[in-house]
Design an enzyme around this catalytic site. Structure first.
Site, PDB file in Angstrom:
ATOM      1  CB  CYS A 142      -4.870  -1.456   4.405  1.00 21.51           C
ATOM      2  SG  CYS A 142      -3.986  -1.399   5.998  1.00 21.51           S
ATOM      3  CD  GLU A 169      -2.604   1.143   2.703  1.00 22.05           C
ATOM      4  OE1 GLU A 169      -3.546   1.939   2.825  1.00 22.05           O
ATOM      5  OE2 GLU A 169      -2.307   0.292   3.569  1.00 22.05           O
ATOM      6  CE  LYS A 185      -7.708   1.727   3.147  1.00 26.20           C
ATOM      7  NZ  LYS A 185      -6.502   2.033   3.949  1.00 26.20           N
TER       8      LYS A 185
END
Length: 316
Positions: free
Chosen positions: A178, A46, A133
């Site tokens: 994540c 990430e 995300k």
């Protein structure tokens, strides 16, 4: 085993929010994965391009922002990249030169907003997709916008078998960043599209992360490739916030790695690693996905669509 490809996760970090140095590091590690391990697919962490600003607050307070935080945001904003851009062109060039499919976490700049994004780069077609995300975690919401349903790709990719070069291996690849992995409906959506190689760019380096990755692999009957940054204070600008400003030390750990590769039966194939820079590689037998579906297909024969249904809005 003929239906097998070789894949790697890269444990490394951004080079002091320096784009040129970080792209050089990307090229070095991708070439190493290819030349040493024979990798056909690599996953980077990430925010590998652009950086993950661990310990930064950007001087945010409820109801107030101050000039120091705005100045810090300028530096972070300037470290991000546009998609497409010369930076993604460089990534595509390396992908083409090595023949390696790349999944990488980047910080994307779109006009005045930053997004935490994963890009998919094909060695033949170049940049083929991106995923933003959906929900930045906690204080990440100060600096990153929210993705939407229009960037939830599962990319179909054909590879040459790493065992029988005359055979073609068909795969489906996704990326979940994540703490998105703690969104059950997002996981279910990717399962419903048939993801087989579930890539996880992350900065969560807690020991409990391994349990989550093993659960997802078992639940989705997919390979999970989790790539985490390992970073120390020296990997950030000298004035970057740290856990203890009175005890600055270049070797103090900021993000502690823990990258790993897991099989569709929840077995760890490689890792977790705590090395400052590491490449983990494993053979992925795609028939293992089918073997797992024999008794657990959580969006098929082991589901109850008459009781539960998933609705996804995939429009921008």
């Amino acid at each position: 085993m003929a239906n097998t490809i070789r894949a790697s996760v890269i444990q490394s970090c951004t080079a002091r929010f320096n784009l040129s140095e970080t792209l050089d590091k990307f090229e070095k590690l991708t070439r190493l994965a290819k030349e040493r391990d024979g990798s056909q697919l690599v996953v980077f962490p990430e925010g590998f391009i652009g950086g993950y600003p661990k310990w930064s607050t950007f001087s945010c307070f409820v109801g107030e922002r101050i000039s120091e935080g705005r100045d810090e945001f300028v530096r972070y904003f300037n470290a991000a990249i546009e998609i497409p851009s010369p930076a993604t062109d460089r990534i595509a060039e390396v992908s083409k030169a090595t023949g390696v499919f790349v999944v990488m976490g980047v910080i994307e700049r779109d006009v005045g907003t930053l997004y935490c994004t994963a890009i998919f780069v094909d060695p033949v077609e170049g940049l083929v997709a991106k995923h933003r995300k959906l929900l930045p975690t906690a204080c990440e919401r100060f600096i990153w916008g929210q993705g939407d349903g229009s960037t939830l790709p599962v990319v179909a990719k054909k590879f040459q078998s790493s065992v029988e070069p005359t055979r073609t291996v068909e795969t489906k690849i996704s990326a979940t960043i994540c703490w998105e992995n703690f969104m059950p409906l997002l996981r279910t959506y990717y399962y419903s599209l048939g993801t087989q190689i579930y890539c996880v760019p992350t900065v969560d380096s807690r020991e409990s992360w391994e349990s989550s990755m093993r659960h997802i692999a078992f639940e989705g009957r997919c390979f999970v490739l989790s790539a985490c940054q390992f970073a120390t204070e020296k990997d950030y600008p000298p004035d970057h916030p740290v856990a203890d400003a009175s005890n600055r030390n270049p070797d103090n750990v900021m993000i502690n790695g823990g990258s790993l590769i897991v099989s569709p039966m929840g077995k760890v194939l490689a890792g977790p690693t705590r090395k400052p820079e590491d490449i983990l590689t494993a053979d992925l037998d795609l028939d293992d996905v089918v073997r797992g579906k024999f008794d657990l297909d959580s969006v098929g024969h082991y589901s109850r669509p008459d009781v539960f249904q998933l609705k996804a809005n995939i429009s921008p």
